[in-house]
Design a protein around this motif. Structure first.
Motif, mmCIF file in Angstrom:
data_model
loop_
_atom_site.group_PDB
_atom_site.id
_atom_site.type_symbol
_atom_site.label_atom_id
_atom_site.label_comp_id
_atom_site.label_asym_id
_atom_site.label_seq_id
_atom_site.Cartn_x
_atom_site.Cartn_y
_atom_site.Cartn_z
ATOM 1 N N ASP A 193 60.236 36.625 44.341
ATOM 2 C CA ASP A 193 59.736 36.282 45.677
ATOM 3 C C ASP A 193 58.280 36.685 45.846
ATOM 4 O O ASP A 193 57.515 36.043 46.534
ATOM 5 N N ASP A 194 57.909 37.831 45.207
ATOM 6 C CA ASP A 194 56.567 38.349 45.401
ATOM 7 C C ASP A 194 55.659 37.975 44.237
ATOM 8 O O ASP A 194 54.659 38.618 43.983
ATOM 9 N N ALA A 195 56.051 36.937 43.497
ATOM 10 C CA ALA A 195 55.275 36.569 42.314
ATOM 11 C C ALA A 195 53.819 36.290 42.694
ATOM 12 O O ALA A 195 53.554 35.662 43.713
ATOM 13 N N VAL A 196 52.898 36.792 41.899
ATOM 14 C CA VAL A 196 51.481 36.566 42.167
ATOM 15 C C VAL A 196 50.982 35.505 41.192
ATOM 16 O O VAL A 196 51.543 35.344 40.114
ATOM 17 N N PRO A 197 49.939 34.779 41.572
ATOM 18 C CA PRO A 197 49.457 33.737 40.679
ATOM 19 C C PRO A 197 48.881 34.341 39.407
ATOM 20 O O PRO A 197 48.406 35.482 39.424
ATOM 21 N N PRO A 198 48.896 33.586 38.289
ATOM 22 C CA PRO A 198 48.251 34.106 37.084
ATOM 23 C C PRO A 198 46.750 34.240 37.343
ATOM 24 O O PRO A 198 46.200 33.512 38.173
ATOM 25 N N PRO A 199 46.091 35.192 36.659
ATOM 26 C CA PRO A 199 44.667 35.386 36.922
ATOM 27 C C PRO A 199 43.881 34.144 36.525
ATOM 28 O O PRO A 199 44.284 33.405 35.633
ATOM 29 N N PRO A 200 42.722 33.904 37.176
ATOM 30 C CA PRO A 200 41.943 32.708 36.862
ATOM 31 C C PRO A 200 41.423 32.762 35.431
ATOM 32 O O PRO A 200 41.096 33.843 34.929
ATOM 33 N N PRO A 201 41.312 31.605 34.773
ATOM 34 C CA PRO A 201 40.922 31.592 33.352
ATOM 35 C C PRO A 201 39.492 32.074 33.119
ATOM 36 O O PRO A 201 39.156 32.481 32.028
ATOM 37 N N ASP A 202 38.637 32.047 34.175
ATOM 38 C CA ASP A 202 37.249 32.478 33.949
ATOM 39 C C ASP A 202 37.086 33.994 34.090
ATOM 40 O O ASP A 202 35.980 34.506 34.063
ATOM 41 N N VAL A 203 38.196 34.724 34.238
ATOM 42 C CA VAL A 203 38.113 36.190 34.257
ATOM 43 C C VAL A 203 38.592 36.700 32.900
ATOM 44 O O VAL A 203 39.664 36.332 32.438
ATOM 45 N N ALA A 204 37.763 37.534 32.256
ATOM 46 C CA ALA A 204 38.119 38.073 30.936
ATOM 47 C C ALA A 204 38.568 39.530 31.090
ATOM 48 O O ALA A 204 37.983 40.272 31.889
ATOM 49 N N PRO A 244 44.764 54.146 28.706
ATOM 50 C CA PRO A 244 43.478 53.551 28.412
ATOM 51 C C PRO A 244 42.817 53.073 29.715
ATOM 52 O O PRO A 244 43.346 53.276 30.793
ATOM 53 N N VAL A 245 41.670 52.413 29.556
ATOM 54 C CA VAL A 245 40.994 51.735 30.665
ATOM 55 C C VAL A 245 41.074 50.242 30.384
ATOM 56 O O VAL A 245 40.846 49.818 29.260
ATOM 57 N N VAL A 246 41.448 49.465 31.401
ATOM 58 C CA VAL A 246 41.409 48.008 31.263
ATOM 59 C C VAL A 246 40.449 47.480 32.311
ATOM 60 O O VAL A 246 40.511 47.904 33.478
ATOM 61 N N THR A 247 39.566 46.582 31.918
ATOM 62 C CA THR A 247 38.575 46.063 32.860
ATOM 63 C C THR A 247 38.665 44.540 32.943
ATOM 64 O O THR A 247 39.114 43.877 32.003
ATOM 65 N N ALA A 248 38.254 44.006 34.102
ATOM 66 C CA ALA A 248 38.222 42.552 34.311
ATOM 67 C C ALA A 248 36.771 42.158 34.550
ATOM 68 O O ALA A 248 36.063 42.820 35.325
ATOM 69 N N TRP A 249 36.350 41.060 33.912
ATOM 70 C CA TRP A 249 34.943 40.649 33.967
ATOM 71 C C TRP A 249 34.849 39.182 34.357
ATOM 72 O O TRP A 249 35.540 38.335 33.788
ATOM 73 N N ALA A 250 33.967 38.893 35.323
ATOM 74 C CA ALA A 250 33.612 37.504 35.639
ATOM 75 C C ALA A 250 32.194 37.339 35.100
ATOM 76 O O ALA A 250 31.236 37.809 35.715
ATOM 77 N N GLY A 251 32.068 36.735 33.928
ATOM 78 C CA GLY A 251 30.777 36.706 33.251
ATOM 79 C C GLY A 251 30.393 38.133 32.894
ATOM 80 O O GLY A 251 31.182 38.866 32.282
ATOM 81 N N ASP A 252 29.182 38.549 33.337
ATOM 82 C CA ASP A 252 28.711 39.905 33.034
ATOM 83 C C ASP A 252 29.110 40.911 34.106
ATOM 84 O O ASP A 252 28.765 42.090 33.999
ATOM 85 N N ALA A 253 29.751 40.420 35.159
ATOM 86 C CA ALA A 253 30.038 41.311 36.295
ATOM 87 C C ALA A 253 31.415 41.968 36.157
ATOM 88 O O ALA A 253 32.415 41.286 35.922
ATOM 89 N N LEU A 254 31.413 43.289 36.305
ATOM 90 C CA LEU A 254 32.681 44.024 36.315
ATOM 91 C C LEU A 254 33.344 43.791 37.674
ATOM 92 O O LEU A 254 32.793 44.164 38.708
ATOM 93 N N VAL A 255 34.521 43.146 37.675
ATOM 94 C CA VAL A 255 35.165 42.806 38.963
ATOM 95 C C VAL A 255 36.487 43.530 39.158
ATOM 96 O O VAL A 255 37.088 43.439 40.230
ATOM 97 N N GLY A 256 36.963 44.246 38.139
ATOM 98 C CA GLY A 256 38.216 44.968 38.320
ATOM 99 C C GLY A 256 38.395 46.021 37.248
ATOM 100 O O GLY A 256 37.805 45.921 36.157
#
Ligand SMILES: CC(C)(COP(=O)(O)OP(=O)(O)OC[C@H]1O[C@@H](n2cnc3c(N)ncnc32)[C@H](O)[C@@H]1OP(=O)(O)O)[C@@H](O)C(=O)NCCC(=O)NCCS
Length: 339
Positions: A193-204, A244-256
């Motif tokens: 019920d609380d399923a979240v969308p998969p992350p956008p493909p342009d986020v690494a 560990p640390v996991v990070t999310a990047w939109a291009g060069d920007a750290l977003v998560g």
């Protein structure tokens, strides 16, 4: 620790009755003339209900109910909105419990509050009693109750035709049930019920890479965690020391970013998960959580502490976490802030 609210839904909780609930309950149970809820909640009984207790008798009964662990108040964002009850079908110890649920104000109905409160009450009842089976009884005209119970995992188990006379015609009595074994099977499968969308493909996503101090400062400031960025040296050392640390990047920007502290065998503690506000509601936080805990699937205790913002609970429950106070996992959580 703070996190990204993953859902705009209000927080639905159950809590013990308090002395101050006397006024709220009196107003809805007896103080409001001909309330709409009585047309739905076993109306065949209320139709004949002309007996209103005097105020003192009600207050005395309420004082006793405060001690009764078989009743709870339903709250939405902390405000009382309803009541849940339970009793054991005779004989005691037979493992058959019957639940009741009531949201008083019609403006609250049909918004998913009932199913969440009922699911929490069901969890609490299986945790706090020896229930083998839980049932709920309604009537064929109350489709909202039947749908709500089905959303909470119940299935119709009995129907007594034309058992109830109400509003000039006869209705079936409808019973819904849930076995402990069905509840356990559902509890261990992933919530949908609380399923979240998969992350956008342009986020690494990158694992094990500690971002530069400037990137960290920008992200932590963007979510308003200034207590961290006032001491960048400590923050950078804390992130570098996490495992560990996991990070999310939109291009060069750290977003998560998400980070866990763990001994690798017995405990994995989530210290931060944060997403830049400009990139929220895209499934990034859920993906960070999934990745940061992936190496610790074999570790028994996954733990986190968070603040009480609405939305946080749904986010962590969707990831399989449960609050200790829910009763599913007995125990107590303590924290001490030093330094
Ligand atoms: C019954 C009650 C607890 C359900 O709580 P709720 O928050 O309204 O329930 P939910 O929103 O979780 O689920 C209600 C379901 O009924 C549907 N529904 C809403 N209004 C409806 C209506 N008029 N007719 C049929 N179905 C309706 C909703 O759409 C939802 O199902 P869906 O998500 O598949 O569409 C609450 O409505 C209530 O307290 N009603 C008054 C008292 C009562 O009837 N108590 C139960 C006594 S047996």
């Amino acid at each position: 620790m703070e996190t990204v609210p993953a859902s705009p839904e209000p927080a639905v909780d159950l809590r013990a009755l308090a002395a101050e609930d006397d006024e709220f309950l009196w107003r809805w149970l007896h103080g409001t003339p001909d309330p709409e809820w009585k047309r739905w909640d076993a109306p065949y009984f209320h139709a004949a209900d002309t007996q209103v207790p005097d105020r003192d008798t009600f207050a005395a009964a309420h004082a006793r109910h405060v001690e009764d662990r078989h009743r709870r108040i339903v709250t939405v964002d902390g405000a009382p909105v309803g009541l849940v009850t339970r009793y054991e079908e005779a004989p005691a110890g037979g493992g058959w419990w019957e639940l009741g649920i009531l949201l008083f104000d019609p403006s609250r109905w049909g918004r998913g509050i009932g199913r969440r409160a009922l699911a929490a009450w069901t969890d609490a009842t299986f945790a706090e009693t020896d229930a083998h089976l839980i049932t709920l009884t309604s009537w064929s005209g109350n489709e909202r109750m039947v749908a709500c119970a089905q959303h909470a995992g119940y299935t119709p188990v009995a129907r007594v035709p034309e058992a109830r006379a109400w509003d000039g015609r006869r209705w079936d009595s409808v019973r819904l049930g849930l076995l402990r074994s069905q509840w356990e099977a559902a509890s261990t499968s992933a919530p949908d019920d609380d399923a979240v969308p998969p992350p956008p493909p342009d986020v690494a996503f990158r694992e094990g890479e500690v971002p530069a101090a400037d990137d960290l400062r920008r992200l932590y400031d963007a979510v308003g965690w200034s207590a961290y960025t006032q001491d960048m040296e400590t923050l950078a050392a804390g992130v570098a020391g996490s495992s560990p640390v996991v990070t999310a990047w939109a291009g060069d920007a750290l977003v998560g970013l998400a980070r866990v502290v763990s001994d690798g065998h017995t405990i994995a503690y989530l210290q931060d998960v944060l997403v830049d506000p400009a990139h929220r509601r895209q499934g990034i936080a859920s993906e960070l959580l999934r990745r940061v805990f992936a190496p610790y699937a074999h570790v028994r205790q996954h733990v986190l502490i968070t603040d009480a913002e609405p939305g946080q609970r749904a986010f962590y429950e969707a990831a399989g976490f449960r609050e200790i106070r829910d009763g599913r996992f007995p125990g107590r959580a303590f924290v001490r802030f030093g330094g």
